[in-house]
Write a protein that holds these residues in place. Structure first.
Motif, short mmCIF file in Angstrom:
data_model
loop_
_atom_site.label_atom_id
_atom_site.label_comp_id
_atom_site.label_asym_id
_atom_site.label_seq_id
_atom_site.Cartn_x
_atom_site.Cartn_y
_atom_site.Cartn_z
N GLU A 127 0.83 -1.21 0.00
CA GLU A 127 0.00 0.00 0.00
C GLU A 127 0.87 1.26 0.00
OE1 GLU A 127 -3.08 -0.08 -0.50
OE2 GLU A 127 -3.76 -2.09 0.09
N GLU A 128 1.97 1.21 0.74
CA GLU A 128 2.88 2.35 0.82
C GLU A 128 3.49 2.66 -0.55
OE1 GLU A 128 7.31 3.20 2.71
OE2 GLU A 128 6.01 1.70 3.65
N LEU A 129 3.92 1.62 -1.25
CA LEU A 129 4.57 1.83 -2.54
C LEU A 129 3.57 2.24 -3.62
CD1 LEU A 129 7.09 -1.15 -2.44
CD2 LEU A 129 7.68 1.28 -2.51
N LEU A 130 2.38 1.68 -3.58
CA LEU A 130 1.37 2.10 -4.54
C LEU A 130 1.06 3.59 -4.38
CD1 LEU A 130 -1.08 -0.94 -4.36
CD2 LEU A 130 0.28 -0.25 -6.36
N GLU A 131 0.99 4.04 -3.16
CA GLU A 131 0.73 5.45 -2.90
C GLU A 131 1.90 6.30 -3.39
OE1 GLU A 131 -1.60 8.52 -1.93
OE2 GLU A 131 -2.19 6.45 -1.55
N ARG A 132 3.10 5.86 -3.10
CA ARG A 132 4.28 6.64 -3.47
C ARG A 132 4.39 6.80 -4.98
NH1 ARG A 132 10.56 6.48 -1.62
NH2 ARG A 132 11.29 7.82 -3.31
N PHE A 133 4.10 5.74 -5.74
CA PHE A 133 4.26 5.78 -7.19
C PHE A 133 3.00 6.26 -7.91
CE2 PHE A 133 7.92 3.26 -6.12
CZ PHE A 133 8.84 3.54 -7.12
N GLY A 134 2.01 6.73 -7.16
CA GLY A 134 0.80 7.25 -7.78
C GLY A 134 -0.06 6.16 -8.42
N LEU A 135 -0.01 4.95 -7.85
CA LEU A 135 -0.72 3.80 -8.42
C LEU A 135 -1.86 3.31 -7.53
CD1 LEU A 135 2.43 1.77 -9.57
CD2 LEU A 135 0.97 3.20 -11.01
N SER A 147 -1.42 1.05 -18.11
CA SER A 147 -0.62 1.61 -19.20
C SER A 147 0.83 1.15 -19.06
CB SER A 147 -0.67 3.14 -19.15
OG SER A 147 0.05 3.63 -18.01
N GLY A 148 1.61 1.33 -20.14
CA GLY A 148 3.01 0.91 -20.11
C GLY A 148 3.80 1.62 -19.04
N GLY A 149 3.56 2.92 -18.86
CA GLY A 149 4.26 3.66 -17.83
C GLY A 149 3.92 3.18 -16.43
N MET A 150 2.65 2.88 -16.20
CA MET A 150 2.22 2.37 -14.89
C MET A 150 2.84 0.99 -14.63
SD MET A 150 -1.78 3.51 -15.12
CE MET A 150 -2.29 2.65 -13.62
N GLN A 151 2.88 0.14 -15.63
CA GLN A 151 3.46 -1.18 -15.47
C GLN A 151 4.94 -1.09 -15.13
OE1 GLN A 151 2.48 -3.04 -19.21
NE2 GLN A 151 0.46 -3.73 -18.51
N ARG A 152 5.64 -0.13 -15.77
CA ARG A 152 7.07 0.01 -15.47
C ARG A 152 7.27 0.49 -14.05
NH1 ARG A 152 10.84 -3.11 -16.74
NH2 ARG A 152 12.77 -2.21 -17.53
N LYS A 153 6.40 1.39 -13.58
CA LYS A 153 6.48 1.83 -12.19
C LYS A 153 6.25 0.65 -11.25
CE LYS A 153 5.02 6.68 -12.44
NZ LYS A 153 4.00 7.63 -11.97
N LEU A 154 5.34 -0.25 -11.62
CA LEU A 154 5.08 -1.42 -10.79
C LEU A 154 6.33 -2.30 -10.70
CD1 LEU A 154 3.18 -3.24 -9.17
CD2 LEU A 154 2.38 -4.23 -11.34
N ASP A 155 7.02 -2.47 -11.82
CA ASP A 155 8.27 -3.23 -11.80
C ASP A 155 9.27 -2.62 -10.81
OD1 ASP A 155 8.02 -5.44 -13.51
OD2 ASP A 155 8.32 -4.21 -15.29
N VAL A 156 9.40 -1.28 -10.86
CA VAL A 156 10.33 -0.61 -9.95
C VAL A 156 9.87 -0.78 -8.50
CG1 VAL A 156 11.36 1.59 -9.29
CG2 VAL A 156 11.06 1.05 -11.71
N ALA A 157 8.57 -0.61 -8.26
CA ALA A 157 8.04 -0.76 -6.90
C ALA A 157 8.29 -2.16 -6.35
CB ALA A 157 6.55 -0.44 -6.89
#
Length: 352
Positions: A127-135, A147-157
């Motif tokens: 929950e903390e990481l989803l909030e931090r990355f705007g997801l 979206s592709g950008g959201m998926q890449r953020k998920l990989d980083v998270a």
């Protein structure tokens, strides 16, 4: 067992060599690579596809072993202390690492559980990481719908769930649109500046390296050709760069001879139908350059003058432009780069 290293260095690499056997040929992917990364900084490992960047990352993340040389990550030797290295790092590969049939929350919780976190701690961290990355708003949707950008953020998270000391990002923005790329750049910058995380970023985007990296290591053909801060590397090139595009590339040899006889033109190189050189003052040098070529009957397609850039740095130390190096890697007949990898960076290694 921890290896004694300079406490300021999160990564140390010394004389790494690696040879791949790709199909029916042997390829020297790394040829004595060495560098250090200070803790809490972003280092950009810059080079065209096939330069050896992904091979370095695979060795540092224990996915491959060097033929010779040494490397430590977070104080641990990558060969002897692989288990400790893997717990100390986060790794985002070129290919997506998330499960498209899982939600964002499920992907992050699973990552936490793999690292031994309790269900409660994993969910809290998710929950903390989803909030931090705007997801957060998309956290309970299947990742394949993002979206592709959201998926890449998920990989980083996912790579950050266990709070690593060092983060490896292997070509993290390849395929993203400009807006998504800029958004991810901002997140990467915050990881180093706000969290004190050490980041090693491989990229073949000059703009990305210039924007993100506090220090650059430029590689070509498996070797480090130069390193330093982006600004220091550019300052090391005095004067201006000029580029002359000829209308007929067959005139290139004649043009080289003509410009080579002009005073003040130095570091003259030919890149197919484009001539590049350095001059003290681009505005003053341009008229005599154009006049000399015109007098010889050579037609010009374009002439540009620019301040030093990373492409000029690459040209100075690698002996060819970055674009020419990328084109050379892309045009290999067997589809592999000089480091034995395919076009997407995946290994073509058969035996090592």
């Amino acid at each position: 067992m921890s290896t004694t290293t300079d406490p300021r260095s999160a990564i140390t690499v010394a004389d790494l060599t690696k040879t791949y056997r790709a199909r029916d040929r042997e390829v020297r992917a790394l040829d004595g690579v060495g560098f250090t990364v200070d803790a809490g900084t972003v280092l950009g490992l810059l080079g065209p596809n096939g330069a050896g960047k992904s091979t370095v990352v695979k060795i540092l993340t224990t996915l491959s072993q060097a033929d010779s040389g040494t490397a430590t990550v977070a104080g641990y030797d990558v060969r002897r202390d692989g288990r400790h290295v893997r717990r100390a790092i986060g790794y985002v590969s070129q290919r997506p690492g998330f499960d498209p049939l899982g939600t964002g929350v499920e992907n992050l919780v699973l990552s936490g559980r793999i690292y031994g976190m309790s269900p409660r701690a994993s969910r809290g961290r998710a929950e903390e990481l989803l909030e931090r990355f705007g997801l957060a708003d998309a956290g309970r949707r299947l990742a394949r719908t993002w979206s592709g950008g959201m998926q890449r953020k998920l990989d980083v998270a996912m790579s950050l769930v266990h709070r690593p000391h060092v983060l490896f990002l292997d070509e993290p923005t390849t395929g993203l649109d400009p807006e998504a790329r800029a958004d991810l750049w901002a997140e990467i910058s915050r990881l180093a500046s706000d969290d004190g995380l050490t980041v090693l970023l491989t990229t073949h985007y000059l703009e990305e390296a210039d924007h993100l990296a506090q220090r650059l290591v430029i590689v070509d053909h498996g070797r480090v050709v130069v390193s330093g801060t982006p600004e220091a590397l550019k300052r090391g090139l005095s004067g201006d760069a000029i580029a002359v595009d000829l209308a007929d590339r067959d005139d290139a040899d004649r043009a080289v001879g003509i410009l080579g006889r002009l005073g003040g033109v130095r570091e003259l190189t030919r890149d197919v139908g484009t001539l590049r050189a350095r001059v003290d003052d681009g505005a003053a040098a341009l008229p005599p350059v154009m006049a000399a070529l015109d007098a010889a009957g050579l037609r010009l397609a374009a002439v540009t003058v620019s301040r030093p850039s990373l492409d000029d740095v690459y040209l100075r130390y690698a002996g060819r432009s970055f674009a020419a190096a990328a084109e050379s890697a892309a045009s290999r007949p067997d589809g592999t780069g000089p480091d034995g990898t395919g076009p997407d960076g995946t290994s073509a290694e058969v035996a090592a």
